[in-house]
Scaffold this motif. Structure first.
Motif, mmCIF file in Angstrom:
data_model
loop_
_atom_site.group_PDB
_atom_site.id
_atom_site.type_symbol
_atom_site.label_atom_id
_atom_site.label_comp_id
_atom_site.label_asym_id
_atom_site.label_seq_id
_atom_site.Cartn_x
_atom_site.Cartn_y
_atom_site.Cartn_z
ATOM 1 N N VAL A 200 163.487 -5.553 17.816
ATOM 2 C CA VAL A 200 163.764 -6.354 16.624
ATOM 3 C C VAL A 200 165.174 -6.074 16.122
ATOM 4 O O VAL A 200 165.918 -6.993 15.747
ATOM 5 C CB VAL A 200 162.731 -6.054 15.520
ATOM 6 N N ILE A 201 165.559 -4.813 16.119
ATOM 7 C CA ILE A 201 166.899 -4.435 15.671
ATOM 8 C C ILE A 201 167.963 -5.043 16.579
ATOM 9 O O ILE A 201 168.997 -5.541 16.118
ATOM 10 C CB ILE A 201 167.026 -2.903 15.621
ATOM 11 N N LEU A 202 167.720 -5.052 17.887
ATOM 12 C CA LEU A 202 168.701 -5.558 18.846
ATOM 13 C C LEU A 202 168.800 -7.082 18.823
ATOM 14 O O LEU A 202 169.899 -7.647 18.806
ATOM 15 C CB LEU A 202 168.332 -5.085 20.260
ATOM 16 N N HIS A 203 167.659 -7.750 18.819
ATOM 17 C CA HIS A 203 167.649 -9.210 18.988
ATOM 18 C C HIS A 203 167.431 -9.992 17.701
ATOM 19 O O HIS A 203 167.673 -11.203 17.675
ATOM 20 C CB HIS A 203 166.571 -9.603 20.000
ATOM 21 N N GLY A 204 166.959 -9.342 16.670
ATOM 22 C CA GLY A 204 166.708 -10.028 15.412
ATOM 23 C C GLY A 204 165.264 -10.464 15.273
ATOM 24 O O GLY A 204 164.590 -10.793 16.252
ATOM 25 N N GLY A 205 164.790 -10.468 14.028
ATOM 26 C CA GLY A 205 163.398 -10.786 13.775
ATOM 27 C C GLY A 205 163.010 -12.194 14.164
ATOM 28 O O GLY A 205 161.901 -12.420 14.669
ATOM 29 N N ALA A 206 163.879 -13.170 13.952
ATOM 30 C CA ALA A 206 163.540 -14.560 14.265
ATOM 31 C C ALA A 206 163.299 -14.739 15.760
ATOM 32 O O ALA A 206 162.342 -15.425 16.165
ATOM 33 C CB ALA A 206 164.651 -15.485 13.787
ATOM 34 N N ALA A 210 159.640 -15.667 17.566
ATOM 35 C CA ALA A 210 159.452 -16.839 18.423
ATOM 36 C C ALA A 210 158.804 -16.454 19.747
ATOM 37 O O ALA A 210 157.952 -17.184 20.278
ATOM 38 C CB ALA A 210 160.798 -17.512 18.669
ATOM 39 N N ARG A 211 159.183 -15.280 20.291
ATOM 40 C CA ARG A 211 158.612 -14.851 21.567
ATOM 41 C C ARG A 211 157.133 -14.517 21.435
ATOM 42 O O ARG A 211 156.307 -14.970 22.234
ATOM 43 C CB ARG A 211 159.370 -13.633 22.110
ATOM 44 N N VAL A 212 156.784 -13.752 20.411
ATOM 45 C CA VAL A 212 155.403 -13.268 20.340
ATOM 46 C C VAL A 212 154.437 -14.331 19.819
ATOM 47 O O VAL A 212 153.236 -14.271 20.102
ATOM 48 C CB VAL A 212 155.299 -11.984 19.498
ATOM 49 N N ARG A 213 154.930 -15.297 19.065
ATOM 50 C CA ARG A 213 154.045 -16.376 18.603
ATOM 51 C C ARG A 213 153.386 -17.087 19.777
ATOM 52 O O ARG A 213 152.228 -17.514 19.694
ATOM 53 C CB ARG A 213 154.824 -17.398 17.778
ATOM 54 N N LEU A 252 162.958 -6.987 8.503
ATOM 55 C CA LEU A 252 161.531 -7.268 8.356
ATOM 56 C C LEU A 252 161.312 -8.636 7.733
ATOM 57 O O LEU A 252 160.422 -9.385 8.163
ATOM 58 C CB LEU A 252 160.865 -6.185 7.513
ATOM 59 N N VAL A 253 162.102 -9.006 6.742
ATOM 60 C CA VAL A 253 161.963 -10.334 6.132
ATOM 61 C C VAL A 253 162.161 -11.424 7.171
ATOM 62 O O VAL A 253 161.383 -12.391 7.241
ATOM 63 C CB VAL A 253 162.944 -10.497 4.956
ATOM 64 N N ALA A 254 163.187 -11.298 7.999
ATOM 65 C CA ALA A 254 163.433 -12.315 9.026
ATOM 66 C C ALA A 254 162.269 -12.411 10.004
ATOM 67 O O ALA A 254 161.867 -13.507 10.413
ATOM 68 C CB ALA A 254 164.731 -12.003 9.773
ATOM 69 N N LEU A 255 161.704 -11.257 10.381
ATOM 70 C CA LEU A 255 160.545 -11.245 11.274
ATOM 71 C C LEU A 255 159.367 -11.955 10.623
ATOM 72 O O LEU A 255 158.715 -12.819 11.238
ATOM 73 C CB LEU A 255 160.174 -9.801 11.608
ATOM 74 N N LEU A 256 159.074 -11.615 9.374
ATOM 75 C CA LEU A 256 157.929 -12.216 8.689
ATOM 76 C C LEU A 256 158.132 -13.708 8.460
ATOM 77 O O LEU A 256 157.173 -14.496 8.571
ATOM 78 C CB LEU A 256 157.678 -11.494 7.369
ATOM 79 N N GLN A 257 159.331 -14.109 8.155
ATOM 80 C CA GLN A 257 159.590 -15.540 7.975
ATOM 81 C C GLN A 257 159.310 -16.314 9.258
ATOM 82 O O GLN A 257 158.855 -17.463 9.209
ATOM 83 C CB GLN A 257 161.033 -15.762 7.537
ATOM 84 N N GLY A 258 159.544 -15.679 10.395
ATOM 85 C CA GLY A 258 159.258 -16.333 11.666
ATOM 86 C C GLY A 258 157.787 -16.348 12.020
ATOM 87 O O GLY A 258 157.325 -17.225 12.752
#
Length: 304
Positions: A200-206, A210-213, A252-258
């Protein structure tokens, strides 16, 4: 519409010290005081009440072998929370559970009204994958909840009322453990996808979202379990097991928004107000939840 359910449980945790009680049961009211409930209400959320747990007991000296801490009370709470979640979904709302400890994920697996084939996205600073087949230390569900969710625990926990496994392992995703987590490779082999915090730190939460969804969402959505120790302890030290190498709040916010728009519901857990005497971390967590989860279930429409 979001429906906020308070679940002030600490039943799945070990005591901080012998004879003491974990503080996570205080989290819903601490977050209410920090403005979480009022800010979500301004966005259209409603308060769906509180599901109280039974009394916490430090029963290490008396608990039978093969039984987890506070087992009877924990199972009872899971059943009652599942009933509350069912009522929320039946009313056409999306539940946001404010805990409490992460044993709450079991309740999401005991529901009747949630879509069949729902997945699980488990966001946590640890894999929470200890289970009897690999460890003699099983005792607290809050460190074993992911294993229990996919059926790898004692049946009294992982097969309540014959409902296990609660989630299909192939549609289960873990995000957020550290690269040195002792069970990382076991989890990779057992579930559909894993993304450590470093990814997540390397590639970003968004991008990670998208990958895990694609793994967790097969048209039925997924339950989103968020343990706040996924944050780095420099950001969020008010947890029972802070571990370096975690996310920043914006990550974390970016991850959750995705993840939030395809989630059928979510639980936010393990924040301990006893470790936050001036309320600064409750305010931080309030911002993370409002900014990250306000669109919970927004893309599901009539699917729930």
């Amino acid at each position: 519409m979001l429906a906020i359910v308070s679940a002030p449980t600490n039943l799945g945790l070990r005591p901080p010290e012998p004879g003491t009680v974990p503080g996570t049961a205080k989290a819903p009211e601490a977050l209410r005081e920090a403005g979480l409930y009022s800010r979500l209400a301004e966005l259209g959320a409603r308060d769906a009440g509180t599901v109280l747990p039974g009394r916490y007991v430090d029963d290490d000296e008396t608990r039978p072998s093969g039984e987890v801490r506070n087992q009877a009370a924990l199972v009872d709470h899971a059943r009652r929370l599942a009933e509350r979640l069912d009522r929320v979904w039946t009313a056409g709302a999306v539940p946001l559970v404010i805990g409490g400890d992460c044993s709450l994920v079991i309740a999401a697996g005991l529901t009747d009204a949630a879509p069949e084939g729902r997945g699980l996205i488990h966001v946590d600073g640890h894999t929470d994958f200890r289970h009897p087949a690999i460890s003699d230390e099983c005792a607290r569900v809050a460190g074993e909840d992911l294993a229990a969710a996919i059926g790898l625990h004692w049946p009294a926990i992982s097969d309540i009322d014959g409902r296990g496994p609660y989630f299909d392992a192939e549609r289960t995703v873990h995000i957020g453990c550290r690269d040195d987590d002792p069970n990382l490779e076991r989890v990779r082999a057992a579930i559909g996808a894993v993304a450590p915090a470093s990814e997540v730190i390397l590639h970003g939460g968004a991008r990670v979202a998208a990958r895990v969804r694609e793994v967790a969402d097969q048209g039925a959505g997924y339950w989103l379990q968020v343990d706040v120790d996924v944050l780095d302890p420099e950001v969020m030290p008010a947890v029972d097991a802070p571990t370096p190498g975690g996310l920043r709040a914006d990550e974390l916010v970016a991850l959750l928004q995705g993840l939030a728009p395809r989630a059928i519901g979510a639980s936010v857990t393990i924040f301990d107000p006893d470790l936050d005497p001036d309320g600064r971390y409750a305010s931080l967590l309030t911002d993370v939840v409002v900014n990250g989860l306000s669109e919970l279930g927004a893309e599901l429409g009539d699917e729930i």
